[in-house]
Design a protein around this motif. Sequence first.
Motif, mmCIF file in Angstrom:
data_model
loop_
_atom_site.group_PDB
_atom_site.id
_atom_site.type_symbol
_atom_site.label_atom_id
_atom_site.label_comp_id
_atom_site.label_asym_id
_atom_site.label_seq_id
_atom_site.Cartn_x
_atom_site.Cartn_y
_atom_site.Cartn_z
ATOM 1 N N LEU A 13 -2.118 15.074 -33.061
ATOM 2 C CA LEU A 13 -3.252 15.519 -32.252
ATOM 3 C C LEU A 13 -3.544 16.991 -32.508
ATOM 4 O O LEU A 13 -2.671 17.847 -32.371
ATOM 5 C CB LEU A 13 -2.959 15.335 -30.758
ATOM 6 N N ILE A 14 -4.797 17.275 -32.890
ATOM 7 C CA ILE A 14 -5.258 18.657 -32.968
ATOM 8 C C ILE A 14 -5.855 19.006 -31.614
ATOM 9 O O ILE A 14 -6.910 18.494 -31.230
ATOM 10 C CB ILE A 14 -6.319 18.838 -34.074
ATOM 11 N N ALA A 15 -5.151 19.853 -30.873
ATOM 12 C CA ALA A 15 -5.624 20.303 -29.559
ATOM 13 C C ALA A 15 -6.405 21.590 -29.774
ATOM 14 O O ALA A 15 -5.837 22.672 -29.827
ATOM 15 C CB ALA A 15 -4.448 20.521 -28.614
ATOM 16 N N GLY A 16 -7.707 21.453 -29.901
ATOM 17 C CA GLY A 16 -8.546 22.591 -30.271
ATOM 18 C C GLY A 16 -9.072 23.371 -29.096
ATOM 19 O O GLY A 16 -10.223 23.808 -29.104
ATOM 20 N N GLY A 17 -8.236 23.580 -28.090
ATOM 21 C CA GLY A 17 -8.630 24.398 -26.949
ATOM 22 C C GLY A 17 -8.150 25.828 -27.116
ATOM 23 O O GLY A 17 -7.797 26.260 -28.217
ATOM 24 N N ILE A 18 -8.128 26.554 -26.014
ATOM 25 C CA ILE A 18 -7.659 27.943 -26.059
ATOM 26 C C ILE A 18 -6.400 28.059 -25.207
ATOM 27 O O ILE A 18 -5.296 27.964 -25.734
ATOM 28 C CB ILE A 18 -8.764 28.913 -25.603
ATOM 29 N N ILE A 19 -6.531 28.219 -23.897
ATOM 30 C CA ILE A 19 -5.354 28.339 -23.035
ATOM 31 C C ILE A 19 -5.258 27.119 -22.115
ATOM 32 O O ILE A 19 -4.485 26.197 -22.379
ATOM 33 C CB ILE A 19 -5.413 29.627 -22.176
ATOM 34 N N SER A 20 -6.061 27.109 -21.064
ATOM 35 C CA SER A 20 -5.963 26.053 -20.052
ATOM 36 C C SER A 20 -6.253 24.674 -20.637
ATOM 37 O O SER A 20 -5.664 23.675 -20.207
ATOM 38 C CB SER A 20 -6.912 26.341 -18.889
ATOM 39 N N GLU A 21 -7.144 24.615 -21.639
ATOM 40 C CA GLU A 21 -7.495 23.317 -22.230
ATOM 41 C C GLU A 21 -6.290 22.693 -22.942
ATOM 42 O O GLU A 21 -6.014 21.498 -22.791
ATOM 43 C CB GLU A 21 -8.657 23.475 -23.214
#
Length: 386
Positions: A229-237
């Motif tokens: 999984l590429i989790a392309g968020g920043i902090i909270s995401e």
Amino acid sequence: MNTRSIKAVAAAILLAASSQAALAQDQGVTETEIVLGEVEPLSGPPGLLGIAHNIGVRLALEEKNAEGGIAGRKLRLIAEDDGYVSSRTIQALRKLISVDKVFALTALSGSGQAIAAVPVVEQSGIPTMVPIGPVPPLYNPLRKNVFVIGQSYDEGMRQLALFLAEKFPGKKWGVVTQDDDYGVALREGLAAAKAEKDFNVVFETIYKRGQTDFSSEILRAKDAGVEVLIAGGIISENVAMVKELEKLGIKPEVGIFWPGRVPVVLKLIGPASDDIYAVDYVVPFDSPAGKTFAELAAKFLTQDELSKMNRYTMTGYASTRVLLAAIESCADDLTWDCTNAALAATKDFDVGVMAPISFAEGSTFSNQAVQIMQADYEALSFKSVD
């Protein structure tokens, strides 16, 4: 008016204009100090990054001031909070340039904010560093007074994806990215990697910036059988995504990007953050170079400031060191033109926390080498992957 008079008036106008330009280029400099300015988010969730960056800039200034400053002048910083809002970024920059009359800029906030604001600084000619959100629109086309330190989001994601594809061949991929310039860059990097080394993306979705609930996205990823999984968020995401994975009892290999490579992400996720992969162009704090940097910081910063450091402290420090070296080389002719030329001539400048910084001829982008890292939850840090 005869021709000779017209020429005399024209010459006077040109002389006055050039004098005003020279005066403008010397703004922010007195016999005792040099004033610098920057804009970044210092409040709200993005403040986690902006505050850390500001600490890095101030560390570089404190270090130089402890050495006596530049040609006997002490360095002073004026920082403006834009709340990660582009209209406020532009407003703050105009204040710094026209009202505070700073000599140079150490940051333009995040990538989207910098893109919106770069016409203001380009038109002014003020020496400007961009160490927070390095994206191609900031250095392509060339802007002779805007210097971007780091690596582009798309290239960083390309290299992370290639690493994961090589390490986990034949796995099913899921990709979750944001609906803004940051997300576009990550998707472009993934597309470039896929063209080089094909991998099987079975689930892909784009979320709205500011989203907090990822239960639907992660459930669909589970149903698709996602193994990487590429989790392309920043902090909270990113925190929310990995928490949902944990809730559903699945543990795919997770790759995150450098805006989220900060200790608070690991702390908020908890033990489930262990072994998450990340990519970055600055060293982890647990590395020898990272520990040396922390020792330097301890000499100049308070305990509260030390507790707020993260990777953006390193990028702010490194970029400001480059700027200060350029200013120092122009100490006898401290103008914007001289400083911009000195910055453009930077070659193999060692800042300790990333590869030596250089600008190739005809480029104002440092194009830093990246490395792959893995999270160590117990240490709340990352370690380089050989």
